[in-house]
Design an enzyme around this catalytic site. Structure first.
Site, PDB file in Angstrom:
ATOM      1  N   CYS A 255       0.014   3.593   3.054  1.00  0.00           N
ATOM      2  CA  CYS A 255       1.024   3.669   2.372  1.00  0.00           C
ATOM      3  C   CYS A 255       0.526   5.685   2.827  1.00  0.00           C
ATOM      4  CB  CYS A 255      -0.403   4.196   0.518  1.00  0.00           C
ATOM      5  SG  CYS A 255      -1.841   4.704   0.554  1.00  0.00           S
ATOM      6  N   ARG A 260      -3.511   4.383  -2.238  1.00  0.00           N
ATOM      7  CA  ARG A 260      -2.682   3.514  -3.010  1.00  0.00           C
ATOM      8  C   ARG A 260      -2.326   2.458  -1.920  1.00  0.00           C
ATOM      9  NH1 ARG A 260       2.892   6.834  -3.341  1.00  0.00           N
ATOM     10  NH2 ARG A 260       1.456   7.588  -1.679  1.00  0.00           N
TER      11      ARG A 260
END
Length: 305
Positions: A255, A260
């Site tokens: 990410c 994430r």
């Protein structure tokens, strides 16, 4: 048998079953399961939230606070926590060799998933995420505490870091050149296309916009339901298969700073059982690196402002 003693025996048997099955939770536990196991001596609960003061304002009873910025990373090098650092942290959290560790946090468990990934690198077994994290626990009105947990020191001993579970920059470049991995970019479509380098308000950024050449884009949010819980394994399998991620090739997730992508790593590896590595350097490293292949669909050029 008198009704009172029958009830007492049933309760004891139920508690015994709970304790006996504590290490058989699978990758996710429900809020109901966790509330019924708050007094379970085999369970150790760790909160990994990123927003300041969240834990202090109220946390799940018995939870220990772990700060992602300092506790799960090396304070000097851009690296994950050392074996010694993490082992001391877990022992202070009361984690024993046979404990079941439940992680949860804010922002849809992004940083709790990062914690689960780091624990995986060091070979910690019996780790699960609270499905839905703080968001669901609070939405359901479940109990919160403000006093830190007082726990006896644990005895867990970590293994050496398994570097095969982590992707570094050279691994990603080699995977692009060889075409033998599926690289999953879990950022927003605007980040993936290069329209923006980072989401609005986020300071960690890169010189270049775009994505790792050959990567597919499956934003992390597609993997969760409205209440923050993961979608069912069947739904997850279909979601990723549509993007060409079906478990037939090893996977690398990334990410912007790795949190994430840890969430997607958890879905793909722990829930679906695929061969997955997390690239925690992610776009803040890759987008600043020299001589690496980048695809910039939007043609955005960094202006130095």
């Amino acid at each position: 048998m008198e009704p009172f003693f029958r009830s007492l025996l049933a309760g004891a048997l139920a508690l015994g079953a709970t304790v006996a099955n504590a290490n058989d939770t699978g990758p996710l536990v429900t809020t109901e399961w966790l509330e019924s196991n708050l007094q379970n001596p085999e369970v150790r609960l760790i909160e990994v939230s990123v927003n300041p003061g969240v834990y202090e304002r109220g946390h799940i009873p018995g939870a220990t606070n772990v700060v992602w910025h300092t506790d799960l990373v090396d304070p000097v090098r851009r690296d994950i926590a050392s074996k010694e650092q993490l082992e001391g942290l877990l022992r202070n959290a009361g984690v024993n060799q046979d404990s079941t560790v439940i992680l949860y946090g804010d922002t849809n468990n992004w940083f709790a998933a990062w914690g689960a990934w780091v624990l995986d690198v060091y070979g910690v077994e019996n780790v699960a995420l609270l499905d839905g994290g703080r968001k669901l626990w609070e939405a359901e009105g479940r109990p919160l505490a403000t006093s830190p947990a007082a726990l006896a020191a644990g005895n867990i001993a970590l293994k050496e870091a398994n570097t095969d579970l982590r992707a570094l920059l050279p691994d990603v470049v080699a995977a692009v050149d060889a075409g033998d991995h599926v690289i999953v970019d879990i950022r927003s479509p605007d980040e993936f296309s290069g329209k923006v380098i980072a989401p609005e308000g986020f300071k960690e950024t890169a010189i270049r916009a775009g994505h790792v050449s050959g990567a597919v884009n499956v934003p992390w949010g597609k993997a969760v339901q409205e209440d923050g819980r993961f979608r069912s394994p069947e739904e997850l399998k279909a979601l990723y298969a549509e993007a060409g991620v079906d478990g037939s090739k090893p996977v690398i997730t990334y990410c912007r700073i790795g949190e994430r992508s840890s969430h997607t790593w958890y879905a793909l590896k722990k829930i679906l059982g695929y061969d997955v590595r997390n690239y925690d350097g992610s776009w803040t490293e890759y987008g600043n690196a020299v001589g690496v292949p980048v695809t910039n669909l939007a043609g955005t050029v960094w202006t130095g402002q």
